[in-house]
Design a protein around this motif. Structure first.
Motif, PDB file in Angstrom:
ATOM      1  N   ASN A  60      -5.584   4.613  -1.343  1.00 61.54           N
ATOM      2  CA  ASN A  60      -6.911   5.654  -0.349  1.00 61.54           C
ATOM      3  C   ASN A  60      -7.158   4.766   0.355  1.00 61.54           C
TER       4      ASN A  60
ATOM      5  N   LEU B 137      -8.345  12.152  -2.282  1.00 64.73           N
ATOM      6  CA  LEU B 137      -8.336  11.351  -3.040  1.00 64.73           C
ATOM      7  C   LEU B 137      -7.640  10.434  -3.927  1.00 64.73           C
TER       8      LEU B 137
ATOM      9  N   GLY C 294      -4.561  10.897  -3.249  1.00 61.73           N
ATOM     10  CA  GLY C 294      -3.633   9.771  -3.003  1.00 61.73           C
ATOM     11  C   GLY C 294      -3.333   8.148  -4.319  1.00 61.73           C
TER      12      GLY C 294
END
Length: 405
Positions: free
Chosen positions: A357, A387, A390
């Motif tokens: 991330n 996030l 990811g």
């Protein structure tokens, strides 16, 4: 017929509510322009509903003790600072802005993997909302009166300070169905990046994928926001090694890419003055007044030791204009409160922190430096979703990638 376990049912309902929130939040500012009451009721219903789902899931699915403890302590911490801020409308608004990302994160939490296919659905809902916004940007650029009429006439004076509503004008900064070009720009960037993350796992991209990317990019450009341009540049630089490692080079592709780069350089040379004007270079070094305003606020922080250490309490950033999220957080929490807040966030979001991330974390850090986006749900909510995406697409968790894409 196979019975659905209560914990699975609540998990699905929470994910569905979170996905609905992802599609609704970009349009809430417009709803509130026309009716603050209706907009507030919708937002409160989403927050209360999601919070209820999260607490039920914590009990049924036995979340890790550290996760539950950090979440509860954060909520108590924000409540205490809400009282410190006077527990008025501004303090409550600040509370909901900071609590929302925490609640949405836990609505998608699923053990060490933290996520499943619902994150992919939320990402697609976000991209769909962003495409609608981008279409609005194009309409505003060509025929701004159509978008202007969508906004409440009582708010036109405020909006006029952000755009000139003149067709094809460089100062006709697109705000589409939001009410701020800079916020819209960051939202569109996050949607674009999530789209690129999703299609990066495909064996090949389609014309539809390219069209979506192009439309979102065009929306960012039409906002006239330098923050969006910088975020796109930073993202591409961070992702360049990955893109190059996956690229299948051929003489044809090299020629095509080289031709586009050459045409871009020629266009930049021909339109150099227009590009300089678009980027508003004359205000770039001073941050368009941001640095001066921030310096005044920073000086005010040291007027009282108690305020410096423990802050002024929660608020929504409207009574005092902040152009830096870190400074805003320092103003609200003070030095001691900020250390406590940061430590609890690190514990709660630990599963999302890692090299996988790096791009969203660094882009988020850059955006927070030039705006009060930490208290703007139209940005903070989607940073959390980015996030989560990811983490879900991380190669070390390849067993769930098929559920996401």
């Amino acid at each position: 017929m196979k019975a659905v376990e209560p914990r699975s049912q609540f998990s699905r309902m929470g994910g569905a509510a979170a996905c609905f929130a992802a599609g609704a939040y970009p349009f809430l500012p417009l709803i509130k322009e026309w009716s603050l009451t209706i907009g507030t009721i919708v937002e409160l219903a989403l927050l209360i509903g999601l919070t209820g789902f999260v607490f039920v899931r914590m009990i049924l699915e036995r979340f890790p003790v550290a996760l539950i403890a950090s979440f509860l302590l954060l909520m108590l911490f924000l409540t205490a600072y809400c009282f410190l801020g006077g527990f008025g409308a501004e303090a409550l608004s600040g509370f909901r802005a900071l609590a929302l990302p925490l609640i949405v994160y836990l609505a998608f939490y699923k053990g060490e993997v933290v996520s499943d296919k619902r994150v992919g659905l939320a990402a697609r809902v976000t991209i769909a909302a962003a495409l609608i916004m981008s279409v609005g940007c194009i309409v505003q650029f060509v025929y701004p009166e159509a978008i202007k009429q969508i906004h409440n006439p009582e708010n036109w004076i405020v909006l006029r300070s952000k755009t000139d509503w003149i067709p094809f004008s460089q100062y006709n900064r697109a705000m589409s169905f939001m009410n701020d070009p800079n916020v819209l720009s960051v939202f569109l960037c996050i949607a674009l990046f999530m789209h690129l993350e999703l299609i990066s796992l495909k064996d090949g991209t389609s014309k539809k994928d390219h069209a979506i990317s192009g439309l979102l990019f065009l929306g960012v450009v039409l906002t006239g926001s330098r923050t969006g341009v910088v975020l796109i540049g930073a993202y591409l630089i961070l992702k360049l090694p990955t893109l190059l490692s996956k690229a299948a080079f051929s003489p044809k592709k090299v020629i095509v890419v080289s031709a586009f780069l050459l045409l871009g350089m020629i266009a930049l040379a021909v339109l150099f003055d227009e590009v300089i004007s678009y980027l508003r270079i004359d205000t770039l070094l001073t941050g368009n007044g941001r640095f001066t305003r921030n310096s005044y606020i920073f000086e005010a922080l040291g007027e009282k030791d108690s305020m410096f250490l423990f802050g002024h309490g929660l608020f929504d950033g409207r009574s005092i204009t902040f152009e830096n999220s870190y400074l805003l957080l320092f103003y609200m929490f003070g030095l001691v409160g900020l250390v406590m807040y940061g430590a609890l966030l690190l514990v709660l979001f630990r599963p999302l922190l890692g090299g996988f991330n790096a791009a969203p974390l660094l882009c988020c850090a850059a955006a927070f430096f030039v705006g009060d986006y930490v208290v703007i749900p139209q940005v903070s909510l989607y940073i959390v979703l980015w996030l989560l995406l990811g983490r879900s697409l991380n190669s070390s968790f390849s067993q769930i990638r098929g559920n996401v894409i």
